[in-house]
Enzyme design. Structure first.
Site, PDB file in Angstrom:
ATOM      1  CE  LYS A 114      -4.230  -1.847   2.020  1.00  0.00           C
ATOM      2  NZ  LYS A 114      -5.184  -1.793   3.109  1.00  0.00           N
ATOM      3  CE  LYS A 200      -5.355  -8.513  -0.829  1.00  0.00           C
ATOM      4  NZ  LYS A 200      -5.491  -8.173   0.504  1.00  0.00           N
ATOM      5  CE  LYS A 203     -13.370  -4.091   2.123  1.00  0.00           C
ATOM      6  NZ  LYS A 203     -12.387  -4.160   3.190  1.00  0.00           N
TER       7      LYS A 203
HETATM    8  P1  TYM Z   1     -10.017  -6.385   5.138  1.00  0.00           P
HETATM    9  O1  TYM Z   1     -11.078  -5.378   5.392  1.00  0.00           O
HETATM   10  O2  TYM Z   1      -9.040  -6.121   4.048  1.00  0.00           O
HETATM   11  O3  TYM Z   1     -10.649  -7.803   4.870  1.00  0.00           O
HETATM   12  C1  TYM Z   1     -11.616  -8.344   5.751  1.00  0.00           C
HETATM   13  C2  TYM Z   1     -11.561  -9.853   5.749  1.00  0.00           C
HETATM   14  O4  TYM Z   1     -11.724 -10.364   4.415  1.00  0.00           O
HETATM   15  C3  TYM Z   1     -10.631 -11.205   4.080  1.00  0.00           C
HETATM   16  N1  TYM Z   1     -10.325 -11.029   2.651  1.00  0.00           N
HETATM   17  C4  TYM Z   1     -10.240 -12.034   1.781  1.00  0.00           C
HETATM   18  N2  TYM Z   1     -10.400 -13.369   1.928  1.00  0.00           N
HETATM   19  C5  TYM Z   1     -10.262 -14.130   0.814  1.00  0.00           C
HETATM   20  N3  TYM Z   1      -9.968 -13.629  -0.410  1.00  0.00           N
HETATM   21  C6  TYM Z   1      -9.792 -12.307  -0.604  1.00  0.00           C
HETATM   22  N4  TYM Z   1      -9.512 -11.825  -1.812  1.00  0.00           N
HETATM   23  C7  TYM Z   1      -9.923 -11.441   0.535  1.00  0.00           C
HETATM   24  N5  TYM Z   1      -9.832 -10.092   0.704  1.00  0.00           N
HETATM   25  C8  TYM Z   1     -10.077  -9.874   2.011  1.00  0.00           C
HETATM   26  C9  TYM Z   1      -9.473 -10.724   4.957  1.00  0.00           C
HETATM   27  O5  TYM Z   1      -8.487 -11.722   5.112  1.00  0.00           O
HETATM   28  C10 TYM Z   1     -10.186 -10.389   6.246  1.00  0.00           C
HETATM   29  O6  TYM Z   1     -10.399 -11.538   7.036  1.00  0.00           O
HETATM   30  N6  TYM Z   1      -6.796  -5.480   8.810  1.00  0.00           N
HETATM   31  C11 TYM Z   1      -8.025  -6.157   8.480  1.00  0.00           C
HETATM   32  C12 TYM Z   1      -9.195  -5.732   9.345  1.00  0.00           C
HETATM   33  C13 TYM Z   1      -8.942  -5.890  10.794  1.00  0.00           C
HETATM   34  C14 TYM Z   1      -8.977  -7.116  11.522  1.00  0.00           C
HETATM   35  C15 TYM Z   1      -8.672  -6.750  12.864  1.00  0.00           C
HETATM   36  C16 TYM Z   1      -9.237  -8.437  11.180  1.00  0.00           C
HETATM   37  C17 TYM Z   1      -8.626  -4.882  11.644  1.00  0.00           C
HETATM   38  N7  TYM Z   1      -8.474  -5.405  12.919  1.00  0.00           N
HETATM   39  C18 TYM Z   1      -8.623  -7.709  13.874  1.00  0.00           C
HETATM   40  C19 TYM Z   1      -9.182  -9.402  12.195  1.00  0.00           C
HETATM   41  C20 TYM Z   1      -8.880  -9.042  13.518  1.00  0.00           C
HETATM   42  C21 TYM Z   1      -8.358  -5.832   7.040  1.00  0.00           C
HETATM   43  O7  TYM Z   1      -7.928  -4.840   6.497  1.00  0.00           O
HETATM   44  O8  TYM Z   1      -9.220  -6.698   6.493  1.00  0.00           O
END
Ligand code: TYM
Length: 337
Positions: A114, A200, A203
């Site tokens: 990023k 992958k 968003k």
């Molecule tokens: P984020 O918002 O990018 O994604 C949320 C969840 O979706 C999963 N994910 C995917 N799984 C499979 N294939 C994909 N292409 C894909 N894109 C996203 C992510 O693995 C995630 O489980 N930092 C985290 C948010 C967060 C968080 C936390 C998660 C903040 N604090 C504490 C768990 C525990 C994030 O940006 O996820």
């Protein structure tokens, strides 16, 4: 015996897509059978890249309504809350930032990716973000943290921060923080882009054609599937490293139709793309239809959503506050009575 607890969250940046659903949200819905679930909208994380204040709140509500529409049951075992409503996240985030070595944060792949995209304008929050994520997790003393594959490194960092905190400020008999375990399911943990099977689904991809958003109308889903990248080989197969798009699209079909890999491999072995694409589009449309209908129902009653988030804040706050006090005491702070 008390039920075990899971904790997880999604950033309310843009629309949730099939990767978020199949890698995270759908698993949470299943896990409710066995776990108490604390699920939040990570709105403090959403400002680590440039953000638009006029849509932040709307995106947070949207995400909460999608959690509910997908089947998160706040009347029994689950709690949904907004990260910024529980101030202990920011506070523990700071305490953990101070004990985290800089090079651990610099090694995070997501930061590097990023940061490159933002060039010189990159904010310090993007670097410190995984320490805040560690706080999000550790405050709730979860047994498991269900996430997609891309969060594995952040979970490993959380475990390293836990060891460091316990070594520096706890004792072997009385650790300050409880060690969390990641839970990454094999199926759906890494859903790939529709326009490039080696990236992958995300968003932040500038092209909306690269992903299927959970609220996309049927015609748009059909259009995206029709335009998605394929290959010229005949017949469809899983696990061929030279055909990443083929593997990804078959996996999407398998997951959205709730079939086994073997059944899908047999069904699609002789198919061409012209036959498979409409089948995939229809399966996704039908799989998302009930979620979309429920979502619109929920958004028709903002009072209900407000009350869910208010209850969530109260429950989350009580637990988070206890853990924060324990950490502050261990680190030598005075706690006002
Ligand atoms: P984020 O918002 O990018 O994604 C949320 C969840 O979706 C999963 N994910 C995917 N799984 C499979 N294939 C994909 N292409 C894909 N894109 C996203 C992510 O693995 C995630 O489980 N930092 C985290 C948010 C967060 C968080 C936390 C998660 C903040 N604090 C504490 C768990 C525990 C994030 O940006 O996820």
């Amino acid at each position: 015996m008390a039920r075990q607890r899971i904790l997880s969250g999604i950033q309310p940046t843009g629309d949730l897509h099939l990767g978020n659903y199949l890698g995270a949200l759908r698993n949470w819905v299943d896990l409710q059978k066995d776990y108490d679930c604390f699920l939040f909208m990570a709105d403090l994380h959403a400002i680590t890249v440039p953000h638009d204040p006029t849509v932040l709140a709307e995106n947070t509500y949207k995400t909460a309504a999608i959690y509910l529409a997908a089947g998160i049951d706040v009347d029994t075992v689950s709690t949904i809350f907004v990260q910024s409503h529980v101030t202990a996240h920011s506070e523990l985030g700071w305490l953990l930032t101070c004990i985290t070595p800089l090079n651990w944060l610099q090694d995070m792949v997501q930061f590097k990716e990023k940061a490159i995209r933002q060039g010189e304008k990159v904010g310090a929050g993007l670097l410190c973000y995984p320490a805040l994520q560690a706080a999000d997790i550790l405050l709730y003393e979860p047994d498991k943290v269900p996430v997609g594959e891309d969060q594995k490194q952040h979970l490993e960092l959380t475990r390293d921060i836990t060891i460091r905190m316990n070594d520096q400020f706890g004792t072997p008999d009385d650790p300050v923080l409880k060690m969390p375990e990641p839970m990454i399911r094999k199926e759906g943990a890494r859903i790939m882009s529709l326009t490039d099977g080696s990236k992958k689904m995300s968003k932040s991809d500038p092209s909306d054609l690269s992903r299927i958003n959970l609220l996309d109308p049927p015609e748009l889903i059909q259009k995206k599937v029709k335009k998605c990248k394929t290959d010229p080989a005949r017949g469809l197969e899983f696990d061929n490293p030279d055909r990443p798009e083929c593997h990804n699209l078959l996996s999407l079909y398998m997951l959205m139709s709730n079939q086994t890999k073997k059944a899908v491999a047999e069904e699609c072995r002789e198919m061409g793309w012209g036959q498979f694409k409409p089948l995939l589009a229809e399966t996704i449309v039908e799989g998302l239809r009930p979620i979309q209908e429920k979502y619109h129902e929920i958004r028709g009653d903002e009072g209900y959503l407000e009350s869910v988030l208010q209850r969530g804040q109260e429950k989350a706050n009580a637990i988070a506050h206890q853990t924060l006090s324990k950490v502050k005491q261990a680190m030598g702070y005075t706690i006002p009575s």
